[in-house]
Write an enzyme that holds these catalytic residues in place. Structure first.
Site, PDB file in Angstrom:
ATOM      1  N   HIS A 192      -8.018  -3.761   2.223  1.00 18.09           N
ATOM      2  CA  HIS A 192      -7.372  -4.420   2.348  1.00 18.09           C
ATOM      3  C   HIS A 192      -6.339  -5.171   3.021  1.00 18.09           C
ATOM      4  O   HIS A 192      -5.763  -6.216   2.736  1.00 18.09           O
ATOM      5  CB  HIS A 192      -6.506  -4.306   0.771  1.00 18.09           C
ATOM      6  CG  HIS A 192      -7.821  -3.801  -0.665  1.00 18.09           C
ATOM      7  ND1 HIS A 192      -8.867  -5.293  -1.080  1.00 18.09           N
ATOM      8  CD2 HIS A 192      -8.413  -2.881  -0.964  1.00 18.09           C
ATOM      9  CE1 HIS A 192      -9.648  -4.744  -2.053  1.00 18.09           C
ATOM     10  NE2 HIS A 192      -9.698  -3.226  -1.685  1.00 18.09           N
ATOM     11  N   GLU A 226     -17.486   3.288  -4.441  1.00 20.18           N
ATOM     12  CA  GLU A 226     -16.772   2.310  -5.022  1.00 20.18           C
ATOM     13  C   GLU A 226     -17.802   1.482  -4.843  1.00 20.18           C
ATOM     14  O   GLU A 226     -17.869   0.023  -4.365  1.00 20.18           O
ATOM     15  CB  GLU A 226     -15.290   1.966  -4.553  1.00 20.18           C
ATOM     16  CG  GLU A 226     -14.452   2.929  -4.159  1.00 20.18           C
ATOM     17  CD  GLU A 226     -12.533   2.545  -3.691  1.00 20.18           C
ATOM     18  OE1 GLU A 226     -13.026   1.491  -3.503  1.00 20.18           O
ATOM     19  OE2 GLU A 226     -11.767   3.137  -3.793  1.00 20.18           O
ATOM     20  N   ASP A 230     -12.091  -6.423  -4.447  1.00 19.68           N
ATOM     21  CA  ASP A 230     -11.723  -5.595  -5.323  1.00 19.68           C
ATOM     22  C   ASP A 230     -12.619  -6.557  -6.080  1.00 19.68           C
ATOM     23  O   ASP A 230     -11.897  -7.184  -6.511  1.00 19.68           O
ATOM     24  CB  ASP A 230     -11.035  -4.815  -5.715  1.00 19.68           C
ATOM     25  CG  ASP A 230     -11.181  -3.446  -4.799  1.00 19.68           C
ATOM     26  OD1 ASP A 230     -12.099  -2.795  -3.709  1.00 19.68           O
ATOM     27  OD2 ASP A 230      -9.834  -3.215  -5.277  1.00 19.68           O
ATOM     28  N   SER A 263      -6.318   1.606   4.264  1.00 21.21           N
ATOM     29  CA  SER A 263      -6.883   1.133   3.467  1.00 21.21           C
ATOM     30  C   SER A 263      -7.420  -0.354   3.489  1.00 21.21           C
ATOM     31  O   SER A 263      -6.626  -1.504   4.455  1.00 21.21           O
ATOM     32  CB  SER A 263      -5.733  -0.109   2.495  1.00 21.21           C
ATOM     33  OG  SER A 263      -6.134  -0.599   2.201  1.00 21.21           O
ATOM     34  N   TRP A 299     -17.657  -1.137  -6.247  1.00 19.23           N
ATOM     35  CA  TRP A 299     -16.942  -2.786  -7.187  1.00 19.23           C
ATOM     36  C   TRP A 299     -16.377  -3.600  -4.781  1.00 19.23           C
ATOM     37  O   TRP A 299     -15.724  -4.022  -5.607  1.00 19.23           O
ATOM     38  CB  TRP A 299     -16.170  -2.662  -7.653  1.00 19.23           C
ATOM     39  CG  TRP A 299     -14.810  -1.558  -6.942  1.00 19.23           C
ATOM     40  CD1 TRP A 299     -13.192  -1.503  -6.798  1.00 19.23           C
ATOM     41  CD2 TRP A 299     -14.742  -0.084  -7.794  1.00 19.23           C
ATOM     42  NE1 TRP A 299     -13.059  -0.414  -6.236  1.00 19.23           N
ATOM     43  CE2 TRP A 299     -13.788   0.543  -7.008  1.00 19.23           C
ATOM     44  CE3 TRP A 299     -15.608   0.849  -8.506  1.00 19.23           C
ATOM     45  CZ2 TRP A 299     -13.063   1.444  -7.060  1.00 19.23           C
ATOM     46  CZ3 TRP A 299     -14.994   1.930  -8.610  1.00 19.23           C
ATOM     47  CH2 TRP A 299     -14.397   2.178  -7.894  1.00 19.23           C
ATOM     48  N   HIS A 300     -16.428  -2.261  -4.272  1.00 18.01           N
ATOM     49  CA  HIS A 300     -15.598  -2.322  -2.979  1.00 18.01           C
ATOM     50  C   HIS A 300     -16.062  -3.758  -2.044  1.00 18.01           C
ATOM     51  O   HIS A 300     -17.435  -2.466  -1.020  1.00 18.01           O
ATOM     52  CB  HIS A 300     -14.402  -1.399  -2.732  1.00 18.01           C
ATOM     53  CG  HIS A 300     -14.094  -1.978  -1.055  1.00 18.01           C
ATOM     54  ND1 HIS A 300     -12.436  -1.861  -1.523  1.00 18.01           N
ATOM     55  CD2 HIS A 300     -14.312  -1.988   0.299  1.00 18.01           C
ATOM     56  CE1 HIS A 300     -11.992  -1.904   0.054  1.00 18.01           C
ATOM     57  NE2 HIS A 300     -13.519  -1.881   0.499  1.00 18.01           N
ATOM     58  N   GLN A 321       0.448  -1.095  -0.499  1.00 19.56           N
ATOM     59  CA  GLN A 321       0.266  -0.284   0.204  1.00 19.56           C
ATOM     60  C   GLN A 321       0.808   1.178  -0.534  1.00 19.56           C
ATOM     61  O   GLN A 321       0.669   2.063   0.006  1.00 19.56           O
ATOM     62  CB  GLN A 321      -1.122   0.240   1.117  1.00 19.56           C
ATOM     63  CG  GLN A 321      -1.599   1.198   1.495  1.00 19.56           C
ATOM     64  CD  GLN A 321      -2.856   0.619   0.056  1.00 19.56           C
ATOM     65  OE1 GLN A 321      -3.603  -0.466   0.140  1.00 19.56           O
ATOM     66  NE2 GLN A 321      -4.028   1.338   0.013  1.00 19.56           N
ATOM     67  N   ALA A 323      -5.119   5.043  -1.181  1.00 22.78           N
ATOM     68  CA  ALA A 323      -5.519   5.183  -0.090  1.00 22.78           C
ATOM     69  C   ALA A 323      -4.259   4.931   0.982  1.00 22.78           C
ATOM     70  O   ALA A 323      -2.998   4.594   0.447  1.00 22.78           O
ATOM     71  CB  ALA A 323      -6.567   4.210   0.812  1.00 22.78           C
TER      72      ALA A 323
END
Ligand SMILES: [Zn+2]
Length: 190
Positions: free
Chosen positions: A93, A149, A100, A91, A151-152, A75, A86
């Site tokens: 993630h 977003e 995603d 994040s 898609w997230h 990241q 981010a």
């Protein structure tokens, strides 16, 4: 704090040394080669995502993983010099709880048009049944600090996902309204 309901954002970052336990690649269809760390997810999240993707497949919808786990270091590399990515630690993630997704009809891109695809519409309607939320909804940017977003998706367990879907609250609003997350999410068989 419960791992799955944890609030992760600019004000609540993850520590640099945070690496989720039980990161796994359970064979979700991904637009990334085998061995790529972005295919990894926290294990319960991975099972829930696989169940979601298989349910969509039964309706002939192809939801494909694009990016799952991302280390603090990765990241850091991505965000250096890029204000749209981010900052490290902020994040989701890094938690292994976020994924995603995209679909073939938009060439697996992460773009707002995903929301208009049958896959994107199905995801918005059904994500909470599998314990996921669309973490950064449209028109909530002032609250989440992140543009829309579609898609997230973020795994938060089914009880909390259901509550957020019903109320339309973001995770930030949930915390500021109720003060604390659900302490004892129902055990899930996945
Ligand atoms: Zn994401």
């Amino acid at each position: 704090m419960n791992l799955y309901t944890r609030l992760i954002n600019k004000d609540h970052p993850l520590p640099p040394d945070y690496v989720p336990e039980n990161l796994t690649d359970i064979g979700i269809p991904f637009d990334a080669p085998c061995g790529d760390p972005k295919r990894l997810l926290e294990i319960r999240t991975a099972h829930a995502a696989l169940t979601l993707i298989q349910a969509a497949q039964k309706e002939s919808l192809i939801i494909t993983g694009i990016s799952g786990y991302r280390s603090y270091k990765r990241q850091q590399q991505l965000s250096t010099g890029n204000p749209y990515v981010a900052s490290p630690g902020t994040s989701e993630h890094q938690s292994g709880l976020a994924l995603d997704v995209s679909c073939p009809s938009i060439q697996y891109q992460l773009i707002p048009e995903f929301a208009e695809t049958p896959e994107g519409k199905w995801l918005k309607r059904n994500a909470s049944l599998y314990g996921f939320i669309i973490r950064y909804p449209a028109n909530k940017e002032p609250i989440t600090g992140i543009p829309w977003e579609p898609w997230h998706i973020r795994y938060v367990t089914r009880p909390l996902a259901g509550c957020l879907a019903l109320t339309g609250l973001t995770l930030e609003e949930y915390y500021s309204t109720f003060g604390a997350p659900l302490q004892n999410p129902e055990p899930e068989i996945t």
